[in-house]
Motif scaffolding. Sequence first.
Motif, PDB file in Angstrom:
ATOM      1  N   THR A 141     -10.146   4.356   0.060  1.00  0.00           N
ATOM      2  CA  THR A 141     -10.283   3.975   1.464  1.00  0.00           C
ATOM      3  C   THR A 141     -10.683   5.167   2.322  1.00  0.00           C
ATOM      4  O   THR A 141     -11.625   5.086   3.109  1.00  0.00           O
ATOM      5  N   ILE A 142      -9.987   6.280   2.147  1.00  0.00           N
ATOM      6  CA  ILE A 142     -10.272   7.397   3.057  1.00  0.00           C
ATOM      7  C   ILE A 142     -11.571   8.140   2.706  1.00  0.00           C
ATOM      8  O   ILE A 142     -12.158   8.780   3.558  1.00  0.00           O
TER       9      ILE A 142
ATOM     10  N   GLY B 297       1.525   5.190   1.282  1.00  0.00           N
ATOM     11  CA  GLY B 297       1.204   6.034   2.423  1.00  0.00           C
ATOM     12  C   GLY B 297       1.115   7.502   2.034  1.00  0.00           C
ATOM     13  O   GLY B 297       1.487   7.898   0.928  1.00  0.00           O
ATOM     14  N   LEU B 298       0.612   8.288   2.975  1.00  0.00           N
ATOM     15  CA  LEU B 298       0.420   9.719   2.738  1.00  0.00           C
ATOM     16  C   LEU B 298       1.722  10.434   2.358  1.00  0.00           C
ATOM     17  O   LEU B 298       1.756  11.238   1.426  1.00  0.00           O
TER      18      LEU B 298
ATOM     19  N   ARG C 139      -4.036   7.150   7.893  1.00  0.00           N
ATOM     20  CA  ARG C 139      -5.224   6.800   7.120  1.00  0.00           C
ATOM     21  C   ARG C 139      -6.477   6.833   7.994  1.00  0.00           C
ATOM     22  O   ARG C 139      -7.519   7.352   7.585  1.00  0.00           O
TER      23      ARG C 139
ATOM     24  N   LYS D  54       0.840  -1.196   0.000  1.00  0.00           N
ATOM     25  CA  LYS D  54       0.000   0.000   0.000  1.00  0.00           C
ATOM     26  C   LYS D  54       0.873   1.242   0.000  1.00  0.00           C
ATOM     27  O   LYS D  54       2.021   1.215   0.422  1.00  0.00           O
TER      28      LYS D  54
ATOM     29  N   GLU E 116       1.772   5.337   9.472  1.00  0.00           N
ATOM     30  CA  GLU E 116       1.021   5.495   8.223  1.00  0.00           C
ATOM     31  C   GLU E 116      -0.399   4.950   8.290  1.00  0.00           C
ATOM     32  O   GLU E 116      -1.304   5.501   7.689  1.00  0.00           O
ATOM     33  N   GLU E 117      -0.561   3.842   9.009  1.00  0.00           N
ATOM     34  CA  GLU E 117      -1.909   3.282   9.140  1.00  0.00           C
ATOM     35  C   GLU E 117      -2.788   4.248   9.935  1.00  0.00           C
ATOM     36  O   GLU E 117      -3.944   4.482   9.595  1.00  0.00           O
TER      37      GLU E 117
ATOM     38  N   PHE F 250      -5.717   4.019  -1.834  1.00  0.00           N
ATOM     39  CA  PHE F 250      -5.565   4.981  -0.741  1.00  0.00           C
ATOM     40  C   PHE F 250      -6.754   5.949  -0.677  1.00  0.00           C
ATOM     41  O   PHE F 250      -7.404   6.097   0.351  1.00  0.00           O
TER      42      PHE F 250
ATOM     43  N   LYS G 143      -9.679   9.265   7.409  1.00  0.00           N
ATOM     44  CA  LYS G 143     -10.997   8.660   7.208  1.00  0.00           C
ATOM     45  C   LYS G 143     -11.985   9.180   8.247  1.00  0.00           C
ATOM     46  O   LYS G 143     -13.137   9.481   7.927  1.00  0.00           O
TER      47      LYS G 143
END
Length: 284
Positions: A137-138, A90-91, A204, A88, A200-201, A134, A208
């Motif tokens: 998901t958000i 990340g930001l 997210r 995945k 990073e998780e 990404f 979200k």
Amino acid sequence: MSEGENKVRNIKLTCPICQTEKEIAVPEKVFAQKKFGSIKIQVPPGAVCPDHQFIVFLDPKGLIRGYEKIDILMKTQPEKAKAPIEGKIGLKRLINTFGLYGVFNLIHAKLFGYSGYIIRDDPQDGLETQLNEFFDTITSNTYSDSPEIQFIEEKKYDDIKLKNNALLIDAHNNILQTPWEEKMEFEETIVKKALEIIDEEEQRVLLKQDINNLLKEVEHSVKILEDTKEIYDTELIEVIAKDLKAPKMSKARLNLIRKFIKMNISEDLAAKIKNKVQEFLNFL
Ligand SMILES: [Zn+2]
């Protein structure tokens, strides 16, 4: 490539923070592509002055219509981040790849359901999928699914029919064309907040959460609007605050809610929100 495509136009920019002036070269092609609405250039630190990053708005003729500051400072030293989530993106990497403003606009496109195109010199395998994962998901919500952001190879760009009303990001991630005019205030706020965390998780999760909070207000606004013929924006703000036991929201936030309802739920419902200033202007 024909000769014309390599032409550039020099535009003198002034840093809105320290007033340093410098000319930058903008490909002429950008101005030929009028259907995408306003042209926005994200100017990274070092391009005009050493310290500041900002956005410049151009009209289709290349005249400067305004500047916008970006107040988020990215640390240049990579932090001891936890290992990225496997498979995945990340930001941080998204920001490194597309710039802060690019990320704000990608959030905006996904949240409101605009199509989006990113031009690449060398389409990297996997990045397109990871990017969509990404932002899907958000921004996921029960009202609508957003179109996939598509990567387009630069050499194929002229042959592909692009949808109107889309976000377009150039190969160098500096020039964006957007079918909307508003400032990316909401997006900037939530990204700024997420960047205060390293994990990073969790970044997210936080993004979200902030989007879900907006969606809760959308949901509540829809309930109110379904039971009413019309309501003034100021009144709606008061009712929402009372019902949700929350501080009164800004007009900018209500405009975001109205836009979400208009684009993803119902234009008729959104039109029930009236504005005294607008009514006055229509009356003149
Ligand atoms: Zn400056």
